[in-house]
Scaffold this motif. Structure first.
Motif, PDB file in Angstrom:
ATOM      1  N   ILE A  41      59.548  53.270  38.584  1.00  0.00           N
ATOM      2  CA  ILE A  41      59.081  51.956  38.113  1.00  0.00           C
ATOM      3  C   ILE A  41      57.647  51.725  38.587  1.00  0.00           C
ATOM      4  CG2 ILE A  41      59.399  49.458  38.273  1.00  0.00           C
ATOM      5  CD1 ILE A  41      62.471  50.075  38.632  1.00  0.00           C
ATOM      6  N   SER A  42      57.398  51.992  39.858  1.00  0.00           N
ATOM      7  CA  SER A  42      56.064  51.795  40.411  1.00  0.00           C
ATOM      8  C   SER A  42      55.019  52.615  39.646  1.00  0.00           C
ATOM      9  CB  SER A  42      56.088  52.177  41.899  1.00  0.00           C
ATOM     10  OG  SER A  42      54.791  52.316  42.390  1.00  0.00           O
ATOM     11  N   ASP A  43      55.320  53.887  39.413  1.00  0.00           N
ATOM     12  CA  ASP A  43      54.386  54.755  38.674  1.00  0.00           C
ATOM     13  C   ASP A  43      54.148  54.257  37.251  1.00  0.00           C
ATOM     14  OD1 ASP A  43      54.230  56.360  40.880  1.00  0.00           O
ATOM     15  OD2 ASP A  43      55.433  58.018  40.064  1.00  0.00           O
ATOM     16  N   THR A  44      55.224  53.796  36.596  1.00  0.00           N
ATOM     17  CA  THR A  44      55.085  53.381  35.194  1.00  0.00           C
ATOM     18  C   THR A  44      54.342  52.044  35.074  1.00  0.00           C
ATOM     19  OG1 THR A  44      57.160  54.540  34.749  1.00  0.00           O
ATOM     20  CG2 THR A  44      56.361  53.072  33.030  1.00  0.00           C
ATOM     21  N   ILE A  45      54.486  51.183  36.055  1.00  0.00           N
ATOM     22  CA  ILE A  45      53.683  49.948  36.053  1.00  0.00           C
ATOM     23  C   ILE A  45      52.210  50.322  36.142  1.00  0.00           C
ATOM     24  CG2 ILE A  45      53.044  47.876  37.351  1.00  0.00           C
ATOM     25  CD1 ILE A  45      56.021  47.683  38.216  1.00  0.00           C
ATOM     26  N   GLU A  46      51.902  51.240  37.045  1.00  0.00           N
ATOM     27  CA  GLU A  46      50.512  51.645  37.250  1.00  0.00           C
ATOM     28  C   GLU A  46      49.915  52.301  36.002  1.00  0.00           C
ATOM     29  OE1 GLU A  46      48.661  50.868  39.762  1.00  0.00           O
ATOM     30  OE2 GLU A  46      46.942  51.980  38.976  1.00  0.00           O
ATOM     31  N   SER A  47      50.667  53.231  35.400  1.00  0.00           N
ATOM     32  CA  SER A  47      50.088  54.014  34.310  1.00  0.00           C
ATOM     33  C   SER A  47      50.143  53.296  32.964  1.00  0.00           C
ATOM     34  CB  SER A  47      50.821  55.355  34.192  1.00  0.00           C
ATOM     35  OG  SER A  47      52.167  55.128  33.811  1.00  0.00           O
ATOM     36  N   ASP A  48      51.084  52.361  32.790  1.00  0.00           N
ATOM     37  CA  ASP A  48      51.342  51.852  31.447  1.00  0.00           C
ATOM     38  C   ASP A  48      51.578  50.337  31.402  1.00  0.00           C
ATOM     39  OD1 ASP A  48      52.771  51.137  29.067  1.00  0.00           O
ATOM     40  OD2 ASP A  48      53.231  53.228  28.708  1.00  0.00           O
ATOM     41  N   ILE A  49      52.615  49.886  32.091  1.00  0.00           N
ATOM     42  CA  ILE A  49      53.069  48.495  31.940  1.00  0.00           C
ATOM     43  C   ILE A  49      51.963  47.477  32.213  1.00  0.00           C
ATOM     44  CG2 ILE A  49      54.619  46.740  32.906  1.00  0.00           C
ATOM     45  CD1 ILE A  49      56.731  48.998  33.235  1.00  0.00           C
ATOM     46  N   ARG A  50      51.164  47.712  33.238  1.00  0.00           N
ATOM     47  CA  ARG A  50      50.160  46.699  33.604  1.00  0.00           C
ATOM     48  C   ARG A  50      49.110  46.484  32.520  1.00  0.00           C
ATOM     49  NH1 ARG A  50      45.343  48.538  36.342  1.00  0.00           N
ATOM     50  NH2 ARG A  50      45.267  50.802  36.362  1.00  0.00           N
ATOM     51  N   HIS A  51      48.965  47.456  31.623  1.00  0.00           N
ATOM     52  CA  HIS A  51      48.004  47.290  30.523  1.00  0.00           C
ATOM     53  C   HIS A  51      48.595  46.523  29.351  1.00  0.00           C
ATOM     54  CE1 HIS A  51      45.493  50.057  32.707  1.00  0.00           C
ATOM     55  NE2 HIS A  51      46.453  50.972  32.691  1.00  0.00           N
ATOM     56  N   HIS A  52      49.899  46.352  29.317  1.00  0.00           N
ATOM     57  CA  HIS A  52      50.539  45.775  28.134  1.00  0.00           C
ATOM     58  C   HIS A  52      51.372  44.529  28.374  1.00  0.00           C
ATOM     59  CE1 HIS A  52      50.145  50.191  27.092  1.00  0.00           C
ATOM     60  NE2 HIS A  52      49.351  49.575  26.234  1.00  0.00           N
ATOM     61  N   CYS A  53      51.826  44.314  29.612  1.00  0.00           N
ATOM     62  CA  CYS A  53      52.761  43.223  29.860  1.00  0.00           C
ATOM     63  C   CYS A  53      52.337  42.390  31.052  1.00  0.00           C
ATOM     64  CB  CYS A  53      54.171  43.779  30.120  1.00  0.00           C
ATOM     65  SG  CYS A  53      54.821  44.736  28.746  1.00  0.00           S
ATOM     66  N   THR A  54      52.661  41.094  31.001  1.00  0.00           N
ATOM     67  CA  THR A  54      52.359  40.233  32.156  1.00  0.00           C
ATOM     68  C   THR A  54      53.463  40.331  33.209  1.00  0.00           C
ATOM     69  OG1 THR A  54      53.454  38.344  31.088  1.00  0.00           O
ATOM     70  CG2 THR A  54      51.062  38.581  30.742  1.00  0.00           C
ATOM     71  N   HIS A  55      54.700  40.530  32.757  1.00  0.00           N
ATOM     72  CA  HIS A  55      55.856  40.528  33.669  1.00  0.00           C
ATOM     73  C   HIS A  55      56.715  41.786  33.498  1.00  0.00           C
ATOM     74  CE1 HIS A  55      54.717  36.273  33.568  1.00  0.00           C
ATOM     75  NE2 HIS A  55      55.333  36.136  34.731  1.00  0.00           N
ATOM     76  N   VAL A  56      57.515  42.074  34.520  1.00  0.00           N
ATOM     77  CA  VAL A  56      58.450  43.205  34.471  1.00  0.00           C
ATOM     78  C   VAL A  56      59.805  42.739  34.979  1.00  0.00           C
ATOM     79  CG1 VAL A  56      58.853  45.610  35.153  1.00  0.00           C
ATOM     80  CG2 VAL A  56      56.530  44.672  35.229  1.00  0.00           C
ATOM     81  N   PHE A  57      60.869  43.129  34.282  1.00  0.00           N
ATOM     82  CA  PHE A  57      62.228  42.921  34.792  1.00  0.00           C
ATOM     83  C   PHE A  57      62.956  44.258  34.845  1.00  0.00           C
ATOM     84  CE2 PHE A  57      62.264  38.353  34.906  1.00  0.00           C
ATOM     85  CZ  PHE A  57      63.322  38.076  35.770  1.00  0.00           C
ATOM     86  N   CYS A  58      63.644  44.517  35.950  1.00  0.00           N
ATOM     87  CA  CYS A  58      64.307  45.802  36.177  1.00  0.00           C
ATOM     88  C   CYS A  58      65.815  45.581  36.266  1.00  0.00           C
ATOM     89  CB  CYS A  58      63.799  46.432  37.476  1.00  0.00           C
ATOM     90  SG  CYS A  58      61.986  46.464  37.561  1.00  0.00           S
ATOM     91  N   PHE A  59      66.566  46.337  35.467  1.00  0.00           N
ATOM     92  CA  PHE A  59      68.009  46.123  35.379  1.00  0.00           C
ATOM     93  C   PHE A  59      68.806  47.397  35.631  1.00  0.00           C
ATOM     94  CE2 PHE A  59      66.373  42.686  32.697  1.00  0.00           C
ATOM     95  CZ  PHE A  59      67.189  41.620  33.027  1.00  0.00           C
ATOM     96  N   ASP A  60      69.997  47.244  36.251  1.00  0.00           N
ATOM     97  CA  ASP A  60      71.038  48.270  36.166  1.00  0.00           C
ATOM     98  C   ASP A  60      71.462  48.343  34.699  1.00  0.00           C
ATOM     99  OD1 ASP A  60      71.157  48.635  38.902  1.00  0.00           O
ATOM    100  OD2 ASP A  60      73.298  48.175  39.086  1.00  0.00           O
ATOM    101  N   VAL A  61      71.971  49.502  34.274  1.00  0.00           N
ATOM    102  CA  VAL A  61      72.383  49.626  32.869  1.00  0.00           C
ATOM    103  C   VAL A  61      73.843  49.215  32.663  1.00  0.00           C
ATOM    104  CG1 VAL A  61      73.191  52.054  32.940  1.00  0.00           C
ATOM    105  CG2 VAL A  61      72.140  51.135  30.852  1.00  0.00           C
ATOM    106  N   ASP A  62      74.626  49.158  33.734  1.00  0.00           N
ATOM    107  CA  ASP A  62      76.065  48.892  33.591  1.00  0.00           C
ATOM    108  C   ASP A  62      76.357  47.395  33.496  1.00  0.00           C
ATOM    109  OD1 ASP A  62      75.272  48.566  36.238  1.00  0.00           O
ATOM    110  OD2 ASP A  62      77.177  49.275  37.075  1.00  0.00           O
ATOM    111  N   GLN A  63      75.722  46.744  32.533  1.00  0.00           N
ATOM    112  CA  GLN A  63      75.892  45.312  32.339  1.00  0.00           C
ATOM    113  C   GLN A  63      75.622  44.961  30.868  1.00  0.00           C
ATOM    114  OE1 GLN A  63      73.851  43.561  35.735  1.00  0.00           O
ATOM    115  NE2 GLN A  63      72.053  44.833  35.465  1.00  0.00           N
ATOM    116  N   VAL A  64      76.081  43.780  30.455  1.00  0.00           N
ATOM    117  CA  VAL A  64      75.800  43.300  29.094  1.00  0.00           C
ATOM    118  C   VAL A  64      75.380  41.840  29.113  1.00  0.00           C
ATOM    119  CG1 VAL A  64      77.159  44.816  27.597  1.00  0.00           C
ATOM    120  CG2 VAL A  64      78.294  42.962  28.810  1.00  0.00           C
ATOM    121  N   PHE A  65      74.389  41.527  28.283  1.00  0.00           N
ATOM    122  CA  PHE A  65      73.958  40.141  28.131  1.00  0.00           C
ATOM    123  C   PHE A  65      74.961  39.405  27.254  1.00  0.00           C
ATOM    124  CE2 PHE A  65      70.072  42.466  29.074  1.00  0.00           C
ATOM    125  CZ  PHE A  65      69.403  41.617  29.940  1.00  0.00           C
ATOM    126  N   THR A  66      75.339  38.202  27.673  1.00  0.00           N
ATOM    127  CA  THR A  66      76.290  37.402  26.887  1.00  0.00           C
ATOM    128  C   THR A  66      75.780  35.983  26.686  1.00  0.00           C
ATOM    129  OG1 THR A  66      77.452  36.854  28.924  1.00  0.00           O
ATOM    130  CG2 THR A  66      78.316  38.703  27.665  1.00  0.00           C
TER     131      THR A  66
END
Ligand code: 2GW
Ligand code: MN
Length: 295
Positions: A137-162
């Protein structure tokens, strides 16, 4: 005085909360000792949050890992549910990390929403799969995310939005109350108690769940980098924190207080019964099939 009434605020986002007229709730704690809001259903006007973040130009990166058998087991349901409930109305960029990119099914995305699949290596030990997310996550924020997004949310995959998981959850540094601990006394919190670990703490404010955390790209970068460094230092010293990355996250949030906290409505386990304080399920733990997935 509580953050919900005061005019002098900790952060820009909290300042927005005054204008947004956050309401308290009598049955739950809605403000921390350092005056960060704890977001519960009934405290906020969803439309106002949508408007203000659209006006501010907020955009959100969502990171999720689906490695080995977790891809088939959870990824599709997670992403489809997220398309119905996560930050609708804001630009969202999914970052899916997997060891088998070819197995990611294409899903139908709403306007202003995009998905990138990024290949990562599969660590042999599941503890490393979980912990090494911090580095990726840290590497991807540095190389990519910070140029495109204001915020970041990090999730486990074993869940569902309801239910709605909207911009009311956005802040500089956002922590999730763990559903199993929010009503328990501190002495039962499962912090790492080994003084040899970098994650060691004797006490804390709350027990936070590593299945959900977020914030501005800058704050999440600082958090993930710090946790990764502590994890590596532990490895050099031949120790491992009790709950892996979650222990390091709890240590980090003890020292660097989150500016915003999400109620357990934002990550609930339906095996917990009879809670009248939980008015809405926004994200639910998916059933675990430990014997199938953890061998
Ligand atoms: C993890 C444990 C045992 C066997 C497999 C895995 C595993 C995890 C895997 O094979 N593939 C994979 O992609 N993962 C990713 O790591 C996936 O995104 C998953 O949601 C995440 C954390 O593992 P999970 O969900 O099985 O662990 P929980 O729900 O018991 O998680 C809590 O504690 C963890 C540390 O032990 C983490 O801090 C996690 O964030 C917490 O919610
Ligand atoms: Mn999980």
């Amino acid at each position: 005085k509580c953050c919900l009434e005061s005019t002098k605020m900790l952060t820009e986002n909290d300042a927005a909360d005054t204008a947004l007229n956050l309401q308290s709730r009598p049955d739950v704690q809605t403000c921390t000792s350092w005056r960060a809001p704890i977001i519960w259903e009934g405290m906020f006007d969803p439309d106002l949050y949508d408007q203000i973040h659209r006006k501010q130009g907020s955009s959100v990166a969502l990171t999720v890992f689906a490695i080995g058998r977790y891809l088939d087991a959870y990824l599709e349901a997670f992403l489809n549910s997220s398309e119905h409930h996560f930050m609708l109305g804001l630009p969202v960029s999914y970052y899916v990390f997997t060891d088998t990119p070819e197995k990611v099914k294409s899903i139908k995305l709403g306007p202003q929403r995009s998905l990138r699949v990024i290949q990562v290596q599969r660590h042999t030990r599941w503890q490393d799969i979980s912990m090494m997310r911090m580095k990726t996550i840290s590497d991807t924020i540095e190389s990519d995310i910070r140029h495109h997004c204001t915020h970041v949310f990090c999730f486990d995959v074993d869940q569902v939005f309801t239910g709605r998981f909207g911009p009311e959850a956005l802040g500089d540094s956002v922590a999730q109350l763990h559903a199993h601990y929010y009503r328990l006394p501190k002495k039962l919190f499962t912090y790492d108690r080994n003084p040899k670990s970098q994650a060691f703490i004797e006490t804390g404010d709350f027990y936070y769940h590593a299945a959900v955390f977020g914030g501005s790209w800058k704050d999440v970068k600082a958090l993930t980098e710090a946790c990764y460094k502590s994890i590596m230092e532990d490895k050099q010293n031949n120790v491992e924190a009790l709950w892996h990355d979650e222990s390091h996250l709890n240590k980090y949030f003890w020292i660097h207080k989150p500016s915003r906290i999400l109620s357990p409505e934002y990550c609930w386990d339906t095996s917990i019964r009879n809670r009248t304080d939980i008015r809405v399920f926004r994200l639910l733990w998916a059933p675990k099939h430990y014997n199938k997935l953890r061998t």
